[in-house]
Design an enzyme around this catalytic site. Sequence first.
Site, PDB file in Angstrom:
ATOM      1  N   GLU A  95       0.852  -1.201   0.000  1.00  0.00           N
ATOM      2  CA  GLU A  95       0.000   0.000   0.000  1.00  0.00           C
ATOM      3  C   GLU A  95       0.884   1.247   0.000  1.00  0.00           C
ATOM      4  O   GLU A  95       1.981   1.252   0.568  1.00  0.00           O
ATOM      5  CB  GLU A  95      -0.907  -0.067   1.245  1.00  0.00           C
ATOM      6  N   ASP A  96       0.411   2.308  -0.638  1.00  0.00           N
ATOM      7  CA  ASP A  96       1.189   3.555  -0.663  1.00  0.00           C
ATOM      8  C   ASP A  96       1.175   4.258   0.690  1.00  0.00           C
ATOM      9  O   ASP A  96       2.204   4.648   1.216  1.00  0.00           O
ATOM     10  CB  ASP A  96       0.671   4.498  -1.773  1.00  0.00           C
ATOM     11  N   GLY A 101      -6.839   3.527   7.779  1.00  0.00           N
ATOM     12  CA  GLY A 101      -6.640   2.073   7.878  1.00  0.00           C
ATOM     13  C   GLY A 101      -7.824   1.289   7.334  1.00  0.00           C
ATOM     14  O   GLY A 101      -7.787   0.061   7.258  1.00  0.00           O
ATOM     15  N   LEU A 104      -7.054  -0.861   3.942  1.00  0.00           N
ATOM     16  CA  LEU A 104      -6.228  -2.044   4.196  1.00  0.00           C
ATOM     17  C   LEU A 104      -6.968  -3.078   5.023  1.00  0.00           C
ATOM     18  O   LEU A 104      -6.874  -4.275   4.762  1.00  0.00           O
ATOM     19  CB  LEU A 104      -4.970  -1.631   4.959  1.00  0.00           C
ATOM     20  N   PHE A 148      -1.405  16.325   3.782  1.00  0.00           N
ATOM     21  CA  PHE A 148      -1.755  15.627   2.544  1.00  0.00           C
ATOM     22  C   PHE A 148      -0.549  15.633   1.613  1.00  0.00           C
ATOM     23  O   PHE A 148       0.035  16.686   1.346  1.00  0.00           O
ATOM     24  CB  PHE A 148      -2.963  16.285   1.868  1.00  0.00           C
ATOM     25  N   ASP A 155      -1.733  10.696  -5.191  1.00  0.00           N
ATOM     26  CA  ASP A 155      -2.412  11.695  -6.018  1.00  0.00           C
ATOM     27  C   ASP A 155      -3.254  12.682  -5.234  1.00  0.00           C
ATOM     28  O   ASP A 155      -3.619  12.456  -4.079  1.00  0.00           O
ATOM     29  CB  ASP A 155      -3.360  10.973  -6.981  1.00  0.00           C
ATOM     30  N   ARG A 161       0.765  12.009  -9.592  1.00  0.00           N
ATOM     31  CA  ARG A 161       1.315  10.675  -9.303  1.00  0.00           C
ATOM     32  C   ARG A 161       2.714  10.520  -9.881  1.00  0.00           C
ATOM     33  O   ARG A 161       3.521   9.731  -9.404  1.00  0.00           O
ATOM     34  CB  ARG A 161       0.424   9.583  -9.905  1.00  0.00           C
TER      35      ARG A 161
HETATM   36  P1  IMP Z   1      -7.395   4.786   4.367  1.00  0.00           P
HETATM   37  O1  IMP Z   1      -8.397   3.784   3.964  1.00  0.00           O
HETATM   38  O2  IMP Z   1      -8.010   5.955   5.067  1.00  0.00           O
HETATM   39  O3  IMP Z   1      -6.222   4.222   5.147  1.00  0.00           O
HETATM   40  O4  IMP Z   1      -6.881   5.458   3.050  1.00  0.00           O
HETATM   41  C1  IMP Z   1      -5.835   5.003   2.321  1.00  0.00           C
HETATM   42  C2  IMP Z   1      -5.899   5.629   0.967  1.00  0.00           C
HETATM   43  O5  IMP Z   1      -6.222   7.032   1.040  1.00  0.00           O
HETATM   44  C3  IMP Z   1      -4.544   5.569   0.313  1.00  0.00           C
HETATM   45  O6  IMP Z   1      -4.412   4.404  -0.453  1.00  0.00           O
HETATM   46  C4  IMP Z   1      -4.542   6.811  -0.524  1.00  0.00           C
HETATM   47  O7  IMP Z   1      -5.086   6.531  -1.780  1.00  0.00           O
HETATM   48  C5  IMP Z   1      -5.441   7.788   0.161  1.00  0.00           C
HETATM   49  N1  IMP Z   1      -4.698   8.799   0.924  1.00  0.00           N
HETATM   50  C6  IMP Z   1      -4.662   8.982   2.249  1.00  0.00           C
HETATM   51  N2  IMP Z   1      -3.876  10.005   2.602  1.00  0.00           N
HETATM   52  C7  IMP Z   1      -3.371  10.475   1.451  1.00  0.00           C
HETATM   53  C8  IMP Z   1      -2.443  11.552   1.132  1.00  0.00           C
HETATM   54  O8  IMP Z   1      -1.907  12.266   1.993  1.00  0.00           O
HETATM   55  N3  IMP Z   1      -2.175  11.724  -0.184  1.00  0.00           N
HETATM   56  C9  IMP Z   1      -2.720  10.969  -1.172  1.00  0.00           C
HETATM   57  N4  IMP Z   1      -3.564   9.964  -0.922  1.00  0.00           N
HETATM   58  C10 IMP Z   1      -3.892   9.726   0.373  1.00  0.00           C
HETATM   59 MG    MG Z   2      -4.828   5.321  -3.157  1.00  0.00          MG
END
Ligand code: IMP
Ligand code: MG
Length: 173
Positions: A95-96, A101, A104, A148, A155, A161
């Site tokens: 994961e990036d 969370g 994931l 962010f 992105d 990206r």
């Molecule tokens: P989660 O489900 O809230 O953990 O979100 C994870 C996803 O949100 C990542 O795979 C990103 O695509 C996006 N995301 C969360 N924070 C950022 C950020 O700071 N920049 C770009 N994408 C983000």
């Molecule tokens: Mg993403």
Amino acid sequence: MVIGRPLFTVDQIQAKVKELGEKITADYGGQELVVVSILRGAFMFTSDLVRSIRVPLTMDFIVASSYVNESTTGKVSIHCDIRENIRGKNVLLVEDIVDTGVTLNHIREMFFQREPKSLKICGLLDKKERRVVDVPIDYKGFDIPNIFVVGYGLDYNNQFRNLPYIAEFKKST
Ligand code: IMP
Ligand code: MG
């Protein structure tokens, strides 16, 4: 819109990716691995990471997105699932960034139902402050504050990206 100075430079990212690849190589000790990249954000990180992993591996991809509204903490959509059968296999999810969370955790629970031999997570960035669901990150790149970020696959509205480094993104006011 303003792209700030690099938070992590190309060199810092490459050094960290190499370190993660070496750890993964040592831990799996020649066992086969299925590397699953969570698209779209993890495409660049995954392509660098697998080049520093020295165990026999196959690759697959899952396209996921999450969205948040006032009544939910986040709902995950799986736009395209993996094609491999992971039953009895060692799986590494890549994961990036781990934010709340939710994404994931959703994929992790979905994959556990398919009975892999093992399931581990590699995340390049960890925005801990924002965590809502606790997910274990077995291989972590960098911790970041609640800002962010864009670049290196990450992105804003599907843009930026292609930046080779990671920088803070600020919407101009
Ligand atoms: P989660 O489900 O809230 O953990 O979100 C994870 C996803 O949100 C990542 O795979 C990103 O695509 C996006 N995301 C969360 N924070 C950022 C950020 O700071 N920049 C770009 N994408 C983000
Ligand atoms: Mg993403």
